[in-house]
Design an enzyme around this catalytic site. Structure first.
Site, PDB file in Angstrom:
ATOM      1  CB  ILE A 420      -0.959   0.004   1.225  1.00 28.82           C
ATOM      2  CG1 ILE A 420      -2.062   1.060   1.072  1.00 28.82           C
ATOM      3  CG2 ILE A 420      -0.192   0.190   2.540  1.00 28.82           C
ATOM      4  CD1 ILE A 420      -3.221   0.878   2.042  1.00 28.82           C
ATOM      5  CB  CYS A 421       1.870   3.833  -1.912  1.00 30.28           C
ATOM      6  SG  CYS A 421       0.893   3.947  -3.424  1.00 30.28           S
ATOM      7  N   GLY A 422       0.148   5.824  -1.071  1.00 28.69           N
ATOM      8  CA  GLY A 422      -0.835   6.881  -0.920  1.00 28.69           C
ATOM      9  C   GLY A 422      -2.034   6.704  -1.824  1.00 28.69           C
ATOM     10  CG  MET A 449      -2.030   4.480   3.583  1.00 26.70           C
ATOM     11  SD  MET A 449      -2.848   3.299   4.683  1.00 26.70           S
ATOM     12  CE  MET A 449      -3.303   4.360   6.060  1.00 26.70           C
TER      13      MET A 449
END
Length: 462
Positions: A420-422, A449
């Protein structure tokens, strides 16, 4: 009489160059041209009837390859750079206080070490109105809401110490109304600049720029060495390319059929797939690195994760996309492109070659999976440290995307992994690196996120 000051922007990595001169005299200088700006700059000069007399480099750039060689060859202009730059090409060596005359316009050299020892800024003076500068081209010293990072050429503390003097004893001595035009806007790794504005004033920056409100030298030095962006490994190579007497040639990538690509892979080449995150996840060549060309920070992310010493094969939607990618990679000094897969991923599939995929999952699916005993995936958060500390999924592992390759051994290959990232771009890039390392059960989290927060799912700052 009319003074000409035109800004040429490339938002990909936040670069700004300038065409400045006198309409009456028909003379101009170009400041900090990037290699992919040359055609545009020549066209601008021709449009305004200007002869380009000087090409000024504020310093040896570390984030992009300059176009001074190409522009000089096209225009006959003299390249000018500070005497401490140590360049191998013919040039006019500049010193503090020197002036370049362009009709009624004067460009006054102000030596401002800190970002690099040879760094200069140029005060723009219209002598028909007076001897006081009305604008300053600040290169990589003063940005909008930020100042330059001090750690690219020398020790960060030594660089910050020199930068403190350059800012307070030189730049902030200019009149408050002096217009400021920086060499970078948002997107650059040469500072922490996040502002997309393209101009400001000395007075405004003195009042509101966080770095300039620190009056004590020790506190400034500490501040300037905190939370700096990661240094891409190709920065030293870019500096040497910019010092070199030999110009870098922009070349279109060669078309390669599937058989030729297979031979290159067997010899150690890597695949850089520049298609969209969705298309890459659906199918790609095994071992490929996925960095979307039309995503944010393409060049910076490639520079952080792609080897600079192995041949690269590009996979794109079509020839135009491959050519555009090759140009953008040349800007960051990545010159090992062996070619591109002609016909794209469809040609690879038609040749009967193997394909791989990285499935996606929604944040709701991830939340449900984390609640299952014994089968919960490992969550790998690949954002920057500041993003991580602002809130992350409980029990997630933090590994910035540019550290995933070297830290893949910290991940259990026997368990499923959710990256997961932004928003989902960096996580797909990181997932591709994990797949290339042999970790098979990898999922990319759609929306990252941002979607996790929007869904009201739990976070922690522990």
């Amino acid at each position: 009489m009319t003074v000409i000051l035109e800004q040429i922007l490339r938002r990909d990595i936040g670069c700004a160059a300038y065409l400045v001169g006198s309409e009456a005299a028909g003379e101009a200088a170009v400041v900090d041209p990037r290699i992919d700006m040359v055609d545009e700059i020549v066209a601008l000069a021709e449009r305004d009837g200007l002869r380009i007399r000087y090409i000024v480099e504020t310093h040896n750039h570390a984030d992009h390859v300059s176009g001074h060689h190409q522009l000089a060859a096209r225009t006959g202009a003299t390249i000018a750079v500070h005497e401490d730059a140590g360049v191998a090409y013919p040039h006019l060596a500049l010193r503090d206080g020197d002036e370049l005359a362009l009709g009624e316009v004067r460009l006054r050299v102000i030596h401002t070490p800190g970002h690099r020892p040879e760094h200069i800024v140029l005060a723009v003076i219209d002598t028909s109105r007076g001897d006081e500068p009305w604008a300053v081209l600040t290169g990589d010293s003063l940005f909008i809401g930020d100042v330059a990072r001090p750690d690219l050429a020398i020790d960060g503390r030594e660089g910050a110490d020199a930068l403190f003097d350059s800012l307070h004893q030189r730049l902030l001595q200019l009149p408050e109304g002096t217009l400021v035009y920086p060499g970078h806007v948002s997107g650059s790794l040469c500072g922490r600049v996040s502002n997309r504005m393209t101009g400001t004033t000395i007075g405004f920056e003195r009042r509101f720029n966080p770095a300039l409100t620190i009056d004590a030298r020790p506190a400034f030095v500490e501040y300037m060495n905190e939370s700096l962006p990661e240094r891409p490994p190709n920065m030293a190579r870019i500096v040497e390319l910019n010092r070199s007497a030999e110009p870098l040639e922009l070349r279109d990538p060669a078309p390669l059929d599937a058989e030729a690509v297979r031979r290159l892979l067997d010899q150690g080449a890597r695949v850089l797939d520049v298609r969209s995150t969705a298309d890459f996840g659906q199918e790609h060549i095994p071992g490929a690195i996925g960095v979307p060309l039309d995503g944010s920070q393409f060049q910076n992310r490639v520079g952080l994760v792609v080897p600079t010493d192995v041949p690269l094969v590009l996979v794109a939607d079509d020839e135009a996309m491959a050519r555009r990618a090759a140009t953008m990679l040349s800007v960051i000094g990545l010159t090992t492109i062996a070619g591109y897969l002609a016909g794209g991923i469809a040609a690879w599939r038609a040749a009967g070659e193997p394909l791989d995929q990285i499935p996606s999952m929604t944040v709701q699916e991830l939340g449900a999976a984390l609640g299952r005993d014994g089968a919960a995936p490992q969550v790998v958060d690949v954002r920057e440290a500041g993003e991580w500390h602002s809130g992350h999924i409980p029990n997630a592992v933090h590994i910035p995307f540019y550290r995933v390759d070297e830290r893949a051994g910290e991940i259990d290959p026997a368990r499923p992994v959710a990256v997961i990232c932004g928003s989902g771009q960096r996580s797909m890039l990181a997932a591709s690196l994990l797949k290339a390392r042999g970790i098979e059960d990898v999922h990319n989290v759609e929306g990252g996120m941002t979607a996790w927060h929007a869904a009201g799912l739990p976070t922690t700052t522990d």
